[in-house]
Write a protein that holds these residues in place. Structure first.
Motif, PDB file in Angstrom:
ATOM      1  N   MET A  71      14.288  76.609  29.183  1.00 31.09           N
ATOM      2  CA  MET A  71      13.730  75.295  29.459  1.00 31.09           C
ATOM      3  C   MET A  71      14.022  74.383  28.266  1.00 31.09           C
ATOM      4  N   GLU A  72      14.306  73.139  28.580  1.00 36.67           N
ATOM      5  CA  GLU A  72      14.618  72.138  27.566  1.00 36.67           C
ATOM      6  C   GLU A  72      14.002  70.809  27.992  1.00 36.67           C
ATOM      7  N   ILE A  73      13.658  69.993  27.022  1.00 40.55           N
ATOM      8  CA  ILE A  73      13.169  68.644  27.317  1.00 40.55           C
ATOM      9  C   ILE A  73      14.164  67.629  26.784  1.00 40.55           C
ATOM     10  N   ILE A  74      14.563  66.716  27.654  1.00 39.92           N
ATOM     11  CA  ILE A  74      15.389  65.581  27.274  1.00 39.92           C
ATOM     12  C   ILE A  74      14.426  64.420  27.033  1.00 39.92           C
ATOM     13  N   LYS A  75      14.474  63.873  25.841  1.00 39.13           N
ATOM     14  CA  LYS A  75      13.603  62.742  25.482  1.00 39.13           C
ATOM     15  C   LYS A  75      14.502  61.514  25.329  1.00 39.13           C
ATOM     16  N   ILE A  76      14.220  60.480  26.108  1.00 40.72           N
ATOM     17  CA  ILE A  76      14.996  59.241  26.041  1.00 40.72           C
ATOM     18  C   ILE A  76      14.087  58.143  25.503  1.00 40.72           C
ATOM     19  N   ASN A  77      14.506  57.539  24.394  1.00 43.48           N
ATOM     20  CA  ASN A  77      13.717  56.462  23.810  1.00 43.48           C
ATOM     21  C   ASN A  77      14.638  55.392  23.244  1.00 43.48           C
ATOM     22  N   ALA A  78      14.026  54.355  22.672  1.00 42.31           N
ATOM     23  CA  ALA A  78      14.786  53.252  22.075  1.00 42.31           C
ATOM     24  C   ALA A  78      14.025  52.739  20.858  1.00 42.31           C
ATOM     25  N   MET A  79      14.779  52.230  19.888  1.00 41.68           N
ATOM     26  CA  MET A  79      14.155  51.725  18.654  1.00 41.68           C
ATOM     27  C   MET A  79      13.285  50.496  18.925  1.00 41.68           C
ATOM     28  N   TRP A  80      13.627  49.691  19.924  1.00 40.03           N
ATOM     29  CA  TRP A  80      12.902  48.463  20.209  1.00 40.03           C
ATOM     30  C   TRP A  80      11.675  48.694  21.093  1.00 40.03           C
ATOM     31  N   CYS A  81      11.460  49.899  21.510  1.00 40.65           N
ATOM     32  CA  CYS A  81      10.395  50.235  22.463  1.00 40.65           C
ATOM     33  C   CYS A  81       9.109  50.608  21.726  1.00 40.65           C
ATOM     34  N   SER A  82       8.068  49.780  21.871  1.00 36.58           N
ATOM     35  CA  SER A  82       6.809  50.043  21.161  1.00 36.58           C
ATOM     36  C   SER A  82       6.135  51.325  21.669  1.00 36.58           C
ATOM     37  N   ALA A  83       6.221  51.593  22.953  1.00 34.85           N
ATOM     38  CA  ALA A  83       5.645  52.831  23.494  1.00 34.85           C
ATOM     39  C   ALA A  83       6.357  54.054  22.911  1.00 34.85           C
ATOM     40  N   CYS A  84       7.655  53.925  22.653  1.00 37.81           N
ATOM     41  CA  CYS A  84       8.428  55.024  22.061  1.00 37.81           C
ATOM     42  C   CYS A  84       7.952  55.325  20.645  1.00 37.81           C
ATOM     43  N   VAL A  85       7.657  54.276  19.898  1.00 42.03           N
ATOM     44  CA  VAL A  85       7.161  54.442  18.531  1.00 42.03           C
ATOM     45  C   VAL A  85       5.831  55.182  18.548  1.00 42.03           C
ATOM     46  N   VAL A  86       4.936  54.784  19.439  1.00 48.98           N
ATOM     47  CA  VAL A  86       3.633  55.445  19.587  1.00 48.98           C
ATOM     48  C   VAL A  86       3.840  56.912  19.964  1.00 48.98           C
ATOM     49  N   MET A  87       4.733  57.159  20.908  1.00 49.06           N
ATOM     50  CA  MET A  87       4.948  58.510  21.408  1.00 49.06           C
ATOM     51  C   MET A  87       5.653  59.416  20.400  1.00 49.06           C
ATOM     52  N   ASN A  88       6.382  58.860  19.460  1.00 46.93           N
ATOM     53  CA  ASN A  88       7.036  59.707  18.452  1.00 46.93           C
ATOM     54  C   ASN A  88       6.013  60.528  17.682  1.00 46.93           C
ATOM     55  N   ASN A  89       4.922  59.913  17.264  1.00 45.84           N
ATOM     56  CA  ASN A  89       3.876  60.639  16.541  1.00 45.84           C
ATOM     57  C   ASN A  89       3.221  61.683  17.433  1.00 45.84           C
ATOM     58  N   ILE A  90       2.914  61.303  18.653  1.00 40.63           N
ATOM     59  CA  ILE A  90       2.293  62.236  19.599  1.00 40.63           C
ATOM     60  C   ILE A  90       3.241  63.389  19.887  1.00 40.63           C
ATOM     61  N   TRP A  91       4.521  63.072  20.083  1.00 40.62           N
ATOM     62  CA  TRP A  91       5.510  64.106  20.380  1.00 40.62           C
ATOM     63  C   TRP A  91       5.618  65.107  19.217  1.00 40.62           C
ATOM     64  N   ASN A  92       5.566  64.619  17.988  1.00 33.26           N
ATOM     65  CA  ASN A  92       5.609  65.520  16.832  1.00 33.26           C
ATOM     66  C   ASN A  92       4.407  66.453  16.820  1.00 33.26           C
ATOM     67  N   GLU A  93       3.248  65.952  17.214  1.00 30.63           N
ATOM     68  CA  GLU A  93       2.054  66.799  17.313  1.00 30.63           C
ATOM     69  C   GLU A  93       2.227  67.851  18.408  1.00 30.63           C
ATOM     70  N   VAL A  94       2.827  67.464  19.529  1.00 30.27           N
ATOM     71  CA  VAL A  94       3.079  68.405  20.630  1.00 30.27           C
ATOM     72  C   VAL A  94       3.993  69.530  20.148  1.00 30.27           C
ATOM     73  N   LEU A  95       5.036  69.163  19.413  1.00 24.61           N
ATOM     74  CA  LEU A  95       6.005  70.158  18.947  1.00 24.61           C
ATOM     75  C   LEU A  95       5.412  71.121  17.919  1.00 24.61           C
ATOM     76  N   GLU A  96       4.299  70.726  17.287  1.00 21.83           N
ATOM     77  CA  GLU A  96       3.606  71.641  16.382  1.00 21.83           C
ATOM     78  C   GLU A  96       2.913  72.752  17.162  1.00 21.83           C
ATOM     79  N   GLU A  97       2.602  72.493  18.431  1.00 18.74           N
ATOM     80  CA  GLU A  97       1.893  73.468  19.260  1.00 18.74           C
ATOM     81  C   GLU A  97       2.804  74.254  20.186  1.00 18.74           C
TER      82      GLU A  97
END
Length: 84
Positions: free
Chosen positions: A1-27
């Motif tokens: 299983m793999e996750i493809i994450k698509i984001n953009a530098m100009w996307c404010s939701a992407c910036v918010v999700m980067n921190n959350i995603w890093n927390e997810v990857l810790e678990e």
């Protein structure tokens, strides 16, 4: 299983999700490929992401199982990944 994450530098939701995603990857230890909506345009088009970012797509054996878009909590992301 793999996750493809698509984001953009100009996307404010992407910036918010980067921190959350890093927390997810810790678990959860899961292979992740991150694509930039603008810089990886040719590869991104293969996944038909639409206009709401970020997009997280769970892939298995080259097939999409499910996807989730936009901002979500850490708990929602963990549930999305663990869903069978």
């Amino acid at each position: 299983m793999e996750i493809i994450k698509i984001n953009a530098m100009w996307c404010s939701a992407c910036v918010v999700m980067n921190n959350i995603w890093n927390e997810v990857l810790e678990e959860i230890d899961i292979k992740t490929t991150t694509l930039d909506y603008d810089f990886d345009e040719e590869e991104v088009e293969k996944y038909n992401p639409g206009t709401v970012l970020p997009v997280f797509i769970i892939m298995e054996d080259g097939k999409e199982l499910r996807r989730i878009k936009g901002e979500h909590t850490k708990e929602e992301m963990l549930e999305f990944i663990r869903e069978k």
